[in-house]
Enzyme design. Structure first.
Site, PDB file in Angstrom:
ATOM      1  N   GLU A 133       0.856  -1.199   0.000  1.00 18.82           N
ATOM      2  CA  GLU A 133       0.000   0.000   0.000  1.00 18.82           C
ATOM      3  C   GLU A 133       0.888   1.244   0.000  1.00 18.82           C
ATOM      4  O   GLU A 133       1.506   1.573   1.012  1.00 18.82           O
ATOM      5  CB  GLU A 133      -0.904  -0.005   1.248  1.00 18.82           C
ATOM      6  CG  GLU A 133      -1.763   1.236   1.351  1.00 18.82           C
ATOM      7  CD  GLU A 133      -2.539   1.332   2.666  1.00 18.82           C
ATOM      8  OE1 GLU A 133      -2.786   0.288   3.316  1.00 18.82           O
ATOM      9  OE2 GLU A 133      -2.893   2.457   3.051  1.00 18.82           O
TER      10      GLU A 133
ATOM     11  N   ARG B  96       0.399  10.346   0.083  1.00 22.27           N
ATOM     12  CA  ARG B  96       0.673  11.395   1.078  1.00 22.27           C
ATOM     13  C   ARG B  96       1.866  12.242   0.685  1.00 22.27           C
ATOM     14  O   ARG B  96       2.263  13.132   1.434  1.00 22.27           O
ATOM     15  CB  ARG B  96       0.957  10.765   2.446  1.00 22.27           C
ATOM     16  CG  ARG B  96      -0.240  10.061   2.988  1.00 22.27           C
ATOM     17  CD  ARG B  96       0.021   9.458   4.339  1.00 22.27           C
ATOM     18  NE  ARG B  96      -1.030   8.500   4.602  1.00 22.27           N
ATOM     19  CZ  ARG B  96      -1.157   7.813   5.707  1.00 22.27           C
ATOM     20  NH1 ARG B  96      -0.281   7.958   6.678  1.00 22.27           N
ATOM     21  NH2 ARG B  96      -2.147   6.955   5.857  1.00 22.27           N
TER      22      ARG B  96
ATOM     23  N   LYS C 212     -10.881  -1.818   6.003  1.00 25.12           N
ATOM     24  CA  LYS C 212      -9.781  -1.417   6.874  1.00 25.12           C
ATOM     25  C   LYS C 212     -10.411  -0.806   8.125  1.00 25.12           C
ATOM     26  O   LYS C 212     -11.321   0.033   8.011  1.00 25.12           O
ATOM     27  CB  LYS C 212      -8.943  -0.383   6.122  1.00 25.12           C
ATOM     28  CG  LYS C 212      -8.039   0.481   6.966  1.00 25.12           C
ATOM     29  CD  LYS C 212      -7.126   1.294   6.071  1.00 25.12           C
ATOM     30  CE  LYS C 212      -6.519   2.459   6.827  1.00 25.12           C
ATOM     31  NZ  LYS C 212      -5.287   2.950   6.191  1.00 25.12           N
TER      32      LYS C 212
HETATM   33  C1  3PG Z   1      -2.348   4.492   8.191  1.00 25.88           C
HETATM   34  O1  3PG Z   1      -2.120   5.497   7.618  1.00 25.88           O
HETATM   35  O2  3PG Z   1      -3.000   3.568   7.710  1.00 25.88           O
HETATM   36  C2  3PG Z   1      -1.843   4.460   9.574  1.00 25.88           C
HETATM   37  O3  3PG Z   1      -1.570   5.778   9.946  1.00 25.88           O
HETATM   38  C3  3PG Z   1      -0.644   3.654   9.781  1.00 25.88           C
HETATM   39  O4  3PG Z   1      -0.475   3.762  11.121  1.00 25.88           O
HETATM   40  P1  3PG Z   1       0.821   3.308  11.912  1.00 25.88           P
HETATM   41  O5  3PG Z   1       1.909   4.285  11.558  1.00 25.88           O
HETATM   42  O6  3PG Z   1       0.413   3.414  13.348  1.00 25.88           O
HETATM   43  O7  3PG Z   1       1.173   1.907  11.475  1.00 25.88           O
END
Ligand code: 3PG
Length: 214
Positions: free
Chosen positions: A45, A49, A133
């Site tokens: 994924e 961003r 999700k």
């Molecule tokens: C996402 O964007 O799906 C989450 O912010 C990932 O979160 P994490 O950095 O806590 O794994």
């Protein structure tokens, strides 16, 4: 990875962890994807961003045939269309909207819609989405929330993401309504910046070991 008619189930069941990838440089995309594939993680994924995210998806789709490039942080129809054009073979969103759900169906690209409440699950299910999700998983209720949802939403399967680490991933993966988890911990920003691909392969291999037979 040549899978015809990829489904959300295929995306969720390929490995215990979907890496949530943030890339600041296009040059990092292919070596990172290769490092993850070497560790047994193929569903990638790439989050929208950063300004180079689409180019990164394109590079992985073209140059790493054993990986399946997906797009994360897809918030609207326009991003979904652009991601599919860049080669994204699955889409992950932080929330759900019917226009996004419809667009992904029209594109023929599986979507893992983000949900954090019962109403959001109902909206996604109304549109035919059963794999989702759960975001932000830890902050929105974590394991107890998933246990509570298993009653009314017995036909929903989740990929909890947000706050998951090697230390708590097993607790989530042990749940009957969890197929995999998502997270950034296997793709740390400092390892990507340094080009420490060996560390990322090691983290991916450790993540594969988290599998919980159900
Ligand atoms: C996402 O964007 O799906 C989450 O912010 C990932 O979160 P994490 O950095 O806590 O794994």
């Amino acid at each position: 990875m040549a899978v015809k008619n990829l489904t959300a189930k295929d995306v969720m069941r390929d490995a215990p962890v979907i890496p949530v990838i943030v890339l600041n440089e296009v040059a990092h995309a292919v070596p990172l994807a290769r490092a993850l594939v070497a560790g047994g993680i193929r569903m990638l994924e790439v989050t929208l961003r950063t300004p180079v995210a689409m180019q990164c998806i394109e590079a992985i789709a073209k140059e790493v045939p054993d990986a399946v490039a997906g797009a994360g942080t897809v918030r609207n129809t326009k991003d979904a269309q652009a991601a599919a054009k860049a080669g994204a073979r699955f889409i992950v969103s932080p929330g759900y909207s019917s226009p996004l759900g419809r667009a992904c169906k029209e594109l023929g690209v599986p979507l893992l819609p983000g949900v954090a409440t019962g109403s959001e699950i109902m909206a996604a299910q109304d549109d035919g989405y059963m794999e989702m999700k759960f975001f932000p998983a830890l902050q929105a209720g974590g394991v107890p929330m998933l246990k509570s949802w298993h009653g009314p939403f017995f036909d929903a399967t989740f990929c909890p993401t947000g706050g998951i680490t090697a230390a708590n991933a097993r607790d989530f993966l042990a749940l009957p309504n969890v197929a995999c988890v998502g997270g950034t911990w296997i793709v740390p920003a400092d390892a990507i910046e340094k080009g420490d691909w060996g560390r990322i392969t090691r983290l991916a291999k450790e993540a594969r070991e988290l599998a919980c037979p159900k």
